[in-house]
Motif scaffolding. Structure first.
Motif, mmCIF file in Angstrom:
data_model
loop_
_atom_site.group_PDB
_atom_site.id
_atom_site.type_symbol
_atom_site.label_atom_id
_atom_site.label_comp_id
_atom_site.label_asym_id
_atom_site.label_seq_id
_atom_site.Cartn_x
_atom_site.Cartn_y
_atom_site.Cartn_z
ATOM 1 N N GLU A 78 0.848 -1.189 0.000
ATOM 2 C CA GLU A 78 0.000 0.000 0.000
ATOM 3 C C GLU A 78 0.891 1.251 0.000
ATOM 4 O O GLU A 78 1.892 1.306 0.714
ATOM 5 C CB GLU A 78 -0.872 0.006 1.261
ATOM 6 C CG GLU A 78 -1.912 1.097 1.252
ATOM 7 C CD GLU A 78 -3.032 0.845 2.255
ATOM 8 O OE1 GLU A 78 -3.308 -0.332 2.571
ATOM 9 O OE2 GLU A 78 -3.610 1.821 2.701
ATOM 10 N N PRO A 79 0.538 2.253 -0.810
ATOM 11 C CA PRO A 79 1.365 3.469 -0.866
ATOM 12 C C PRO A 79 1.495 4.120 0.493
ATOM 13 O O PRO A 79 0.554 4.108 1.297
ATOM 14 C CB PRO A 79 0.607 4.367 -1.839
ATOM 15 C CG PRO A 79 -0.250 3.465 -2.627
ATOM 16 C CD PRO A 79 -0.604 2.336 -1.716
ATOM 17 N N ILE A 126 2.399 10.537 -1.315
ATOM 18 C CA ILE A 126 2.046 9.511 -2.290
ATOM 19 C C ILE A 126 2.046 10.148 -3.677
ATOM 20 O O ILE A 126 1.547 11.261 -3.862
ATOM 21 C CB ILE A 126 0.688 8.879 -1.937
ATOM 22 C CG1 ILE A 126 0.844 8.097 -0.636
ATOM 23 C CG2 ILE A 126 0.185 7.976 -3.067
ATOM 24 C CD1 ILE A 126 -0.436 7.550 -0.076
ATOM 25 N N SER A 127 2.581 9.418 -4.643
ATOM 26 C CA SER A 127 3.002 10.047 -5.900
ATOM 27 C C SER A 127 1.865 10.712 -6.680
ATOM 28 O O SER A 127 2.082 11.728 -7.323
ATOM 29 C CB SER A 127 3.708 9.026 -6.787
ATOM 30 O OG SER A 127 2.825 7.967 -7.099
ATOM 31 N N ASN A 128 0.672 10.191 -6.668
ATOM 32 C CA ASN A 128 -0.390 10.813 -7.459
ATOM 33 C C ASN A 128 -1.311 11.700 -6.625
ATOM 34 O O ASN A 128 -2.372 12.120 -7.090
ATOM 35 C CB ASN A 128 -1.200 9.743 -8.196
ATOM 36 C CG ASN A 128 -1.873 8.776 -7.240
ATOM 37 O OD1 ASN A 128 -1.565 8.766 -6.052
ATOM 38 N ND2 ASN A 128 -2.777 7.984 -7.757
ATOM 39 N N GLY A 139 9.151 17.385 -7.869
ATOM 40 C CA GLY A 139 7.875 16.696 -8.032
ATOM 41 C C GLY A 139 7.534 15.701 -6.951
ATOM 42 O O GLY A 139 6.445 15.148 -6.949
ATOM 43 N N SER A 140 8.476 15.509 -5.993
ATOM 44 C CA SER A 140 8.204 14.448 -5.033
ATOM 45 C C SER A 140 8.258 14.903 -3.582
ATOM 46 O O SER A 140 7.529 14.374 -2.758
ATOM 47 C CB SER A 140 9.178 13.287 -5.242
ATOM 48 O OG SER A 140 10.502 13.720 -5.069
ATOM 49 N N ASN A 141 9.092 15.879 -3.251
ATOM 50 C CA ASN A 141 9.244 16.255 -1.852
ATOM 51 C C ASN A 141 8.317 17.390 -1.446
ATOM 52 O O ASN A 141 7.942 18.238 -2.269
ATOM 53 C CB ASN A 141 10.695 16.681 -1.593
ATOM 54 C CG ASN A 141 11.650 15.518 -1.654
ATOM 55 O OD1 ASN A 141 11.710 14.716 -0.739
ATOM 56 N ND2 ASN A 141 12.383 15.419 -2.745
ATOM 57 N N PHE A 142 7.981 17.398 -0.172
ATOM 58 C CA PHE A 142 7.185 18.470 0.418
ATOM 59 C C PHE A 142 7.831 18.778 1.760
ATOM 60 O O PHE A 142 7.911 17.900 2.614
ATOM 61 C CB PHE A 142 5.740 18.008 0.584
ATOM 62 C CG PHE A 142 4.817 19.013 1.211
ATOM 63 C CD1 PHE A 142 4.006 18.649 2.276
ATOM 64 C CD2 PHE A 142 4.724 20.299 0.730
ATOM 65 C CE1 PHE A 142 3.144 19.567 2.861
ATOM 66 C CE2 PHE A 142 3.867 21.222 1.298
ATOM 67 C CZ PHE A 142 3.075 20.851 2.372
ATOM 68 N N THR A 143 8.338 19.994 1.925
ATOM 69 C CA THR A 143 9.135 20.286 3.112
ATOM 70 C C THR A 143 8.481 21.341 3.989
ATOM 71 O O THR A 143 7.761 22.224 3.513
ATOM 72 C CB THR A 143 10.535 20.784 2.724
ATOM 73 O OG1 THR A 143 10.415 21.986 1.963
ATOM 74 C CG2 THR A 143 11.285 19.739 1.902
ATOM 75 N N LEU A 144 8.780 21.226 5.274
ATOM 76 C CA LEU A 144 8.379 22.222 6.259
ATOM 77 C C LEU A 144 9.656 22.796 6.849
ATOM 78 O O LEU A 144 10.481 22.055 7.363
ATOM 79 C CB LEU A 144 7.523 21.600 7.362
ATOM 80 C CG LEU A 144 7.154 22.511 8.535
ATOM 81 C CD1 LEU A 144 6.175 23.601 8.099
ATOM 82 C CD2 LEU A 144 6.543 21.700 9.684
ATOM 83 N N GLY A 166 -5.458 12.488 -2.518
ATOM 84 C CA GLY A 166 -5.586 12.611 -3.958
ATOM 85 C C GLY A 166 -6.790 13.425 -4.367
ATOM 86 O O GLY A 166 -7.513 13.954 -3.524
ATOM 87 N N GLN A 167 -7.006 13.504 -5.657
ATOM 88 C CA GLN A 167 -8.178 14.207 -6.183
ATOM 89 C C GLN A 167 -9.422 13.428 -5.808
ATOM 90 O O GLN A 167 -9.425 12.205 -5.825
ATOM 91 C CB GLN A 167 -8.056 14.310 -7.710
ATOM 92 C CG GLN A 167 -9.110 15.165 -8.358
ATOM 93 C CD GLN A 167 -8.938 16.638 -8.041
ATOM 94 O OE1 GLN A 167 -7.827 17.102 -7.817
ATOM 95 N NE2 GLN A 167 -10.031 17.362 -7.995
ATOM 96 N N GLY A 168 -10.468 14.127 -5.469
ATOM 97 C CA GLY A 168 -11.653 13.449 -4.979
ATOM 98 C C GLY A 168 -11.424 12.980 -3.551
ATOM 99 O O GLY A 168 -10.359 13.201 -2.975
ATOM 100 N N TRP A 169 -12.388 12.346 -3.001
ATOM 101 C CA TRP A 169 -12.267 11.981 -1.603
ATOM 102 C C TRP A 169 -11.753 10.552 -1.451
ATOM 103 O O TRP A 169 -12.476 9.601 -1.585
ATOM 104 C CB TRP A 169 -13.595 12.154 -0.886
ATOM 105 C CG TRP A 169 -13.493 11.760 0.528
ATOM 106 C CD1 TRP A 169 -14.288 10.914 1.216
ATOM 107 C CD2 TRP A 169 -12.467 12.152 1.440
ATOM 108 N NE1 TRP A 169 -13.837 10.771 2.502
ATOM 109 C CE2 TRP A 169 -12.730 11.512 2.665
ATOM 110 C CE3 TRP A 169 -11.349 12.992 1.352
ATOM 111 C CZ2 TRP A 169 -11.921 11.689 3.784
ATOM 112 C CZ3 TRP A 169 -10.531 13.156 2.461
ATOM 113 C CH2 TRP A 169 -10.836 12.515 3.658
#
Lengths: 112, 113
Positions: free
Chosen positions: B1-2, B26-28, B72-77, B96-99
């Motif tokens: 699981e991602p 998660i990538s998408n 495209g992959s990291n998210f930093t604080l 992701g998009q949608g719930w």
């Protein structure tokens, strides 16, 4: 705004006892409801969820039913184990998956 | 699981120093979040990020805090000048998009000494 209220802990039970952790919420619209679990020293794990009224979420023997009439999402397990000792967080998001709000958490200790 | 991956799992820093907490969502997934939990207290929302900009932030997220998605992959604080009261567990989450629900990382425990 949206909010979540949980029963205060800590809750201490003997192994194989029945567990209920109460959760009630205040929200507009049609929120989705969640239970997250945090084991000692670890991060948040999704335990179960319900996205509409009368849905029942279940996982690892835990269950919770989305009750819109009582704005509740109580967590239950028929027979707890020592390994269930953790902090349990009730949470909700609005119907667009935004405005995610956690309850304060309830610490559960299960004794052998 | 991602999974959502956070590094480091534990960071100790001196008061006044800058820290960067890293997350690989998660990538998408398209929506990204930071939450924090001071020891023994509730999980608090810090900031949400979508389409390369902050979409919402809490009162906690003052000028000392910033977020970035440098690639495209990291998210930093980033915390520019840490204070003792910044000591907490910091959780990254994405959806992701949608719930499809939030997926949380395992957290970074930040200790400011």
């Amino acid at each position: 705004g949206n909010s979540v209220t949980q029963m205060e802990g800590p809750v201490t039970l003997s192994e194989e006892a029945f567990l209920t952790i109460n959760c009630t919420y205040t929200a507009t619209g049609y929120p989705s409801l969640f239970w997250y679990v945090q084991y000692p020293g670890e991060g948040l794990q999704l335990l179960l969820k319900a996205t509409k009224a009368d849905d029942k979420g279940s996982n690892k023997g835990f269950e919770a039913t989305y009750r819109k009439e009582t704005t509740s999402f109580h967590l239950e397990k028929g027979s707890v184990q020592v390994s269930d000792s953790a902090v349990y967080f009730c949470a909700l998001s609005d119907n667009y998956g935004q405005n995610f709000v956690f309850g304060p958490g309830t610490r559960l200790s299960v004794l052998p | 699981e991602p999974e959502v991956t956070q590094t480091p799992s534990h960071q100790v820093t001196q008061m006044g120093q800058e820290v960067i907490l890293r997350c690989v969502p998660i990538s998408n997934h398209l929506y990204f979040y930071w939450y924090r939990q001071i020891l023994g207290q509730k999980v608090e929302f810090l900031v949400s990020f979508y389409n390369n900009e902050i979409s919402e932030k809490s009162e906690i997220f003052d000028d000392q805090f910033s977020v970035e998605r440098p690639d495209g992959s990291n998210f930093t604080l980033k915390i520019r000048s840490t204070k003792l009261e910044d000591s907490a567990m910091y959780f990254c989450a994405s959806r992701g998009q949608g719930w499809v629900g939030y997926t949380f990382g395992s957290g970074t425990r930040l200790t400011v000494v």
